[in-house]
Design a protein around this motif. Structure first.
Motif, PDB file in Angstrom:
ATOM      1  N   VAL A 146      -3.471  23.463 -24.931  1.00  0.00           N
ATOM      2  CA  VAL A 146      -3.095  22.079 -25.201  1.00  0.00           C
ATOM      3  C   VAL A 146      -3.780  21.135 -24.207  1.00  0.00           C
ATOM      4  N   ALA A 147      -3.783  21.490 -22.925  1.00  0.00           N
ATOM      5  CA  ALA A 147      -4.418  20.645 -21.916  1.00  0.00           C
ATOM      6  C   ALA A 147      -5.910  20.509 -22.166  1.00  0.00           C
ATOM      7  N   LEU A 148      -6.559  21.614 -22.551  1.00  0.00           N
ATOM      8  CA  LEU A 148      -7.992  21.568 -22.830  1.00  0.00           C
ATOM      9  C   LEU A 148      -8.286  20.672 -24.025  1.00  0.00           C
ATOM     10  N   VAL A 149      -7.463  20.776 -25.074  1.00  0.00           N
ATOM     11  CA  VAL A 149      -7.665  19.953 -26.265  1.00  0.00           C
ATOM     12  C   VAL A 149      -7.432  18.479 -25.943  1.00  0.00           C
ATOM     13  N   VAL A 150      -6.379  18.179 -25.199  1.00  0.00           N
ATOM     14  CA  VAL A 150      -6.088  16.793 -24.840  1.00  0.00           C
ATOM     15  C   VAL A 150      -7.230  16.198 -24.018  1.00  0.00           C
ATOM     16  N   ASN A 151      -7.748  16.975 -23.068  1.00  0.00           N
ATOM     17  CA  ASN A 151      -8.837  16.476 -22.225  1.00  0.00           C
ATOM     18  C   ASN A 151     -10.108  16.256 -23.022  1.00  0.00           C
ATOM     19  N   ALA A 152     -10.295  17.043 -24.083  1.00  0.00           N
ATOM     20  CA  ALA A 152     -11.510  16.912 -24.892  1.00  0.00           C
ATOM     21  C   ALA A 152     -11.393  15.819 -25.946  1.00  0.00           C
ATOM     22  N   VAL A 153     -10.174  15.553 -26.417  1.00  0.00           N
ATOM     23  CA  VAL A 153      -9.982  14.607 -27.522  1.00  0.00           C
ATOM     24  C   VAL A 153      -9.791  13.180 -27.020  1.00  0.00           C
ATOM     25  N   ILE A 154      -9.014  13.004 -25.953  1.00  0.00           N
ATOM     26  CA  ILE A 154      -8.725  11.659 -25.451  1.00  0.00           C
ATOM     27  C   ILE A 154      -9.813  11.244 -24.464  1.00  0.00           C
TER      28      ILE A 154
END
Length: 353
Positions: A146-154
């Motif tokens: 989740v943290a990796l996805v959030v950092n990549a998307v936002i």
């Protein structure tokens, strides 16, 4: 020194990263509540807190380190509990074994610490909960992903601007060092003035080191970054310029030291010294224009895509200097300066030896 000051950083974390960390923690906890029925998903929250980093590449690495540490710690604690039971000394044994295991496997500090923490938490809070070990591993994976996805998307972070400006500042300060030599040769500086100039020239080496670190951070921020493609062209150009500046920093430092060590009151009277000063001033002008050109380049995505590819400068350098009759008193210094000017000229013009 005030020990309280050690608790504070010299620079503030970008607010966007704070927001992304908070979003990652909340999202990881809520997702675990849906997937895993049980106590508060502490492992997911901790993983999300640690994995959101200044770059996506760093986030990916932190996620791997965190997940590997939790997996090893949980497996170790579960195995020791099955074999030896539940007691206080078992917890201490697991912590010691975790430290030794991390040392034997040469784990990174993040993974090594996580092995011991995970093993200790499993034995102190999870041995009476069914499937606790498997759930904690799943929690960690969910939090890290989740943290990796959030950092990549936002708004994925791009640390190109600090590196870009660092290269421009290095070019500007290197130009100033060449210009000091030209002024010193023209005005006939004494030994003390040349010594101060040498200290300023030597400081360029540390500045170049900081510039290289900024370029490394910029390159790291573009790795695995969906916004990275359009920025790599200008980063590659900055890296090439920084490499040229590394050579120029070495040359200007050597030239300043040579004059400091061999200066004399009648040095400025030699006609060749005046010609060398003129050529060095032109070198400084070229390098300063290079820095101004870099600094003026905009880093917005549209202008990056449309920016000019040809960044060649119209150099102010003249033809190589030649000495018809060497000065009997200062010929060593003049020869050294001429050779340095020749090498700097080749570096700026891209000429072959």
């Amino acid at each position: 020194m005030n020990p309280v000051r050690r608790l504070r950083s010299s620079s503030r974390t970008p607010f966007l990263q704070v927001v992304k960390t908070a979003v990652a923690v909340v999202a990881a906890v809520l997702l675990c509540e849906l997937l895993i029925r049980g106590p508060f998903p502490t492992f997911a929250a901790i993983a999300a807190l640690l994995v959101v980093q200044p770059s996506i590449n760093q986030s990916f690495v932190k996620g791997l380190e965190r997940s590997a540490g939790v997996l090893l710690g949980v497996v170790l604690a579960t195995g020791v509990h099955v074999l030896l039971g539940d007691a206080v000394w078992i917890v201490l044994l697991v912590v010691v074994l975790a430290i030794l295991l991390a040392w034997a496997l040469r784990l990174t500090p993040t993974s090594a610490t996580q092995v011991g923490i995970s093993g200790m938490l499993v034995l102190t809070t999870g041995v009476v909960t069914p499937n606790y070990s498997a759930d904690r591993i799943l929690e960690t994976l969910v939090g890290a992903v989740v943290a990796l996805v959030v950092n990549a998307v936002i708004v994925p972070p791009v640390l190109l601007e600090p590196a870009h400006l660092a290269v421009a500042r290095l070019a500007r300060d290197t130009a100033a060092a060449f210009e000091r030599i030209a002024v010193g040769l023209t005005e006939g500086w004494d030994h003390e003035q040349w010594h101060q100039a040498l200290l300023q020239a030597r400081a360029l080496r540390q500045q170049h080191g900081r510039t290289e670190a900024a370029l490394t951070s910029a390159r790291d921020s573009l790795a695995m970054n969906p916004r990275g493609g359009r920025h790599r062209t200008i980063l590659d150009r900055d890296v090439a310029v920084a490499e040229h500046l590394r050579v120029l920093v070495t040359r200007v430092t050597g030239m300043t030291r040579a004059v400091r060590d061999n200066t004399a009151p009648d040095l400025r009277a030699d006609p060749m010294v005046g010609r060398i000063a003129t050529e060095v001033a032109r070198i400084g002008s070229d390098v300063r224009r290079l820095g101004a050109q870099i600094e003026s380049e905009r880093l917005t995505p549209g202008e990056l895509a449309e920016g000019p590819e040809d960044t060649a400068l119209e150099h102010a350098l003249t033809a190589p200097l030649a000495v018809v009759r060497p000065n009997s008193r200062h010929w060593v210094l003049i020869g050294a300066l001429l050779e340095d000017v020749r090498r700097v000229r080749e570096e700026l013009l891209g000429e072959d030896d």
